[in-house]
Design a protein around this motif. Structure first.
Motif, PDB file in Angstrom:
ATOM      1  N   VAL A   1       0.802  -1.416   0.057  1.00 16.75           N
ATOM      2  CA  VAL A   1      -0.122   0.026  -0.184  1.00 16.75           C
ATOM      3  C   VAL A   1       1.373   1.012   0.059  1.00 16.75           C
ATOM      4  O   VAL A   1       1.905   1.746   0.570  1.00 16.75           O
ATOM      5  N   LEU A   2       0.393   1.695  -0.786  1.00 18.18           N
ATOM      6  CA  LEU A   2       1.054   3.417  -0.891  1.00 18.18           C
ATOM      7  C   LEU A   2      -0.155   4.815  -0.605  1.00 18.18           C
ATOM      8  O   LEU A   2      -0.738   4.682  -1.268  1.00 18.18           O
ATOM      9  N   VAL A   3       0.575   5.406   0.427  1.00 10.48           N
ATOM     10  CA  VAL A   3      -0.237   6.365   1.244  1.00 10.48           C
ATOM     11  C   VAL A   3       0.336   7.759   0.590  1.00 10.48           C
ATOM     12  O   VAL A   3       1.909   7.896   1.014  1.00 10.48           O
ATOM     13  N   ASP A   4       0.244   8.452   0.171  1.00 10.41           N
ATOM     14  CA  ASP A   4       0.738  10.505  -0.242  1.00 10.41           C
ATOM     15  C   ASP A   4       0.236  10.695   0.516  1.00 10.41           C
ATOM     16  O   ASP A   4      -0.383  10.561   1.553  1.00 10.41           O
ATOM     17  N   SER A   5       1.752  11.531   0.806  1.00 14.41           N
ATOM     18  CA  SER A   5       1.769  11.669   2.501  1.00 14.41           C
ATOM     19  C   SER A   5       1.036  13.412   2.747  1.00 14.41           C
ATOM     20  O   SER A   5       1.164  14.331   3.649  1.00 14.41           O
TER      21      SER A   5
ATOM     22  N   VAL B   1      -5.217   6.758  -1.249  1.00 12.43           N
ATOM     23  CA  VAL B   1      -3.902   5.757  -0.682  1.00 12.43           C
ATOM     24  C   VAL B   1      -4.723   4.914  -3.410  1.00 12.43           C
ATOM     25  O   VAL B   1      -5.156   5.143  -3.375  1.00 12.43           O
ATOM     26  N   SER B   2      -3.286   4.056  -2.576  1.00 11.01           N
ATOM     27  CA  SER B   2      -3.322   3.473  -4.279  1.00 11.01           C
ATOM     28  C   SER B   2      -2.422   1.839  -3.252  1.00 11.01           C
ATOM     29  O   SER B   2      -1.432   1.282  -2.380  1.00 11.01           O
ATOM     30  N   ARG B   3      -2.199   0.889  -4.598  1.00 10.23           N
ATOM     31  CA  ARG B   3      -1.166  -0.449  -4.190  1.00 10.23           C
ATOM     32  C   ARG B   3      -0.872  -0.822  -5.265  1.00 10.23           C
ATOM     33  O   ARG B   3      -1.328  -0.237  -6.103  1.00 10.23           O
ATOM     34  N   VAL B   4      -0.071  -1.616  -4.842  1.00  8.22           N
ATOM     35  CA  VAL B   4       0.535  -2.255  -6.462  1.00  8.22           C
ATOM     36  C   VAL B   4       0.860  -4.029  -5.768  1.00  8.22           C
ATOM     37  O   VAL B   4       1.345  -4.164  -4.690  1.00  8.22           O
TER      38      VAL B   4
END
Length: 514
Positions: A492-496, A501-504
């Motif tokens: 999971v990637l979270v924009d600071s 939220v996005s996921r790879v």
């Protein structure tokens, strides 16, 4: 939708460029951990667990009563005005009233002390179950305080998530059977939320804002900072194992992805350079396959006594911890890591779990702080649950045991709904210490949410999920169910800046970025 295979083919399956790639610098993480769940070194376990419930009720009851008073003030049903009673014991039959207390759910399928004793005695233990609730409706919901206990009934109870340990206010009347017929029910709702950058200084004097658009909560873009576009990565359930060699390929791909080695230097690497921190949320070590302890043999081949401390060097497998240490040592020179323990990791089993000891990381412990140092290290081994401030946002995260235990109480698969309920109960581990092992606190109850986080994540979940919830005073919380990487191969990637939220998904076949 872009696949990682497409990215790899575009960046790697071509002739080398004559131009040297531009040197990239990874964004820095603004990070301040809090030690809300740290236990004293000389902790004792002789005290009783009941004090946790009294402390929890004392801390949350004023907020619940405030909500209930606003909602039920002046309420008249059948010509009778609802009145507040201070204690459960003060409820009178036939009188319309409301009272605040702690929920206790009597469930026939819940584990008991005999199961724990049987495990300690190394005899056959009762089989584990996935749920505590009974389909036949035999479960009983109680409301209790220091004066007594009363059973709650009514269809209203079906409209709410409730587990043992949450604090609620109920309005209704007591019937002839001594049961309280519930007409309405209230929780404390979200606690006050701190401003962004309350504990640290921003790179530039900017603040992210949020607004409500067309009835939906929407995070708006903030002005660009000195390091705009930063992201934090969250992964859980790495489950390093010394036996599953096929899974090693995905773990190596994950490492290369985080380091930017698997992508095109002139395109996607620039984006990955904005990942400023990795949070590992529990279960970094796989479950041990061998569950029994062998015994020494005495003279003549007769059974002897257990080996010292129950340790048998022939059954210990050091490979999983070594693989985790190597993974961290490869990553740490490029990226700081926050490491939460989980149910399978080498840490204490009871909540709150304390940090994994630095001795487990002979290659990576150079990045940990010196003993007694006030500052955190590049590798920050923290507690589970954990609370801190990342890029100005107040973050609360767990390794998943609290949500997994709440899941056993309710007949639902809505794990995000359970996370929302915990926020509105203002308690991150309501079922502790009833069915979730916990330290017997005497002076404080750290599981009570004193301040509302901006982001609440729970690791080691069966699937990814996210949503934003809103409180009565404008609080907004980003909820994230982080999937187990061993089961889903997802990170999971979270924009600071926006908390988007996005996921790879990383696989040896097709990987997708959503």
């Amino acid at each position: 939708m872009v696949t990682l295979d497409d990215i790899a083919n575009a960046g790697l399956l071509q002739k080398p460029s004559d131009n040297a790639p531009e040197a990239l610098e990874r964004s820095q993480s603004n990070y301040k951990p809090l030690h809300s769940f740290a236990l004293p070194k000389d902790r004792q376990y002789q005290q009783q667990f009941a004090d946790i419930y009294f402390l929890r009720l004392t801390k949350i009851k004023p907020a619940v009563e405030k909500v209930a008073s606003i909602a039920w003030e002046g309420t008249v049903i059948g010509g009778e005005r609802a009145k507040k009673v201070e204690r459960v014991l003060d409820v009178r039959q036939g009188e319309l009233c409301w009272v605040t207390g702690t929920v206790y759910i009597d469930m026939a399928l819940k584990p008991n002390i005999l199961e724990d004793v049987s495990k300690d005695r190394w005899i056959s233990a009762p089989p584990s179950i996935d749920h505590y609730f009974s389909e036949e409706g035999h479960d009983a919901v109680m409301l209790e305080d220091d004066s007594g206990r009363i059973r709650l009934i009514g269809d209203t109870l079906k409209d709410f998530f409730m587990v043992t340990g949450c604090i609620v206010a109920v309005m209704g009347t007591e019937n002839a059977n001594g049961e309280f017929q519930v007409l309405d029910l209230k929780f404390a709702d979200l606690p006050p939320q701190p401003e962004r950058w309350e504990l640290s200084k921003p790179p530039k004097p900017v603040k992210s804002k949020a607004k409500v658009k067309d009835g939906d909560v929407e995070m708006t873009d903030s002005p660009a900072t000195a390091q705009g576009g930063k992201k934090m990565a969250i992964v859980s359930g790495l489950e390093f194992s010394g036996t599953d060699t096929s899974y090693t390929v995905e773990l190596n791909l994950l490492l290369e992805y985080l380091l930017g080695e698997a992508l095109d230097p002139m395109a996607q690497q620039n984006e990955l350079a904005h990942i400023s921190r990795l949070i590992i949320a529990g279960n970094s070590i796989a479950a041990e396959q061998k569950t029994h302890v062998e015994m020494d043999t005495g003279k003549g081949g007769k059974p002897g006594v257990h080996k010292k401390y129950g340790y048998d060097s022939s059954s210990y497998n050091p490979i999983p911890s070594q693989l985790l240490d190597e993974f961290l040592s490869e990553l740490l020179p490029s990226m700081p890591v926050t490491l939460l323990p989980g149910a399978l990791d080498p840490a204490n089993a009871s909540y709150p779990q304390q940090p994994i000891h630095a001795a487990m990381f002979p290659k990576s412990r150079a990045y940990t702080p010196l003993p007694g140092a006030a500052e955190h290290g590049w590798l920050d081994a923290v507690t589970n649950p954990w609370e801190g401030e990342v890029d100005g946002w107040r973050v609360l995260g767990t390794g998943g045991q609290n949500l997994d235990d709440v899941f056993k109480y309710v007949n639902s698969d809505d794990r995000l709904g359970m996370m929302e309920a915990m926020c509105r109960w203002r308690c991150s581990a309501p079922t502790a210490p009833d069915t979730l092992w916990a330290y017997p606190f005497q002076e404080d109850e750290p599981f009570v949410m004193k301040e509302c986080p901006h982001m609440y994540f729970v690791g080691c979940q069966p699937e990814f999920g996210t949503k934003i919830i809103q409180g009565p005073d404008g609080q907004m919380v980003r909820l994230i169910a982080v999937p187990s990487f061993a089961d889903t191969r997802e990170i999971v990637l979270v924009d600071s800046e926006t908390l988007d939220v996005s996921r790879v998904k990383i696989t040896t076949g097709t990987g997708t970025s959503e």
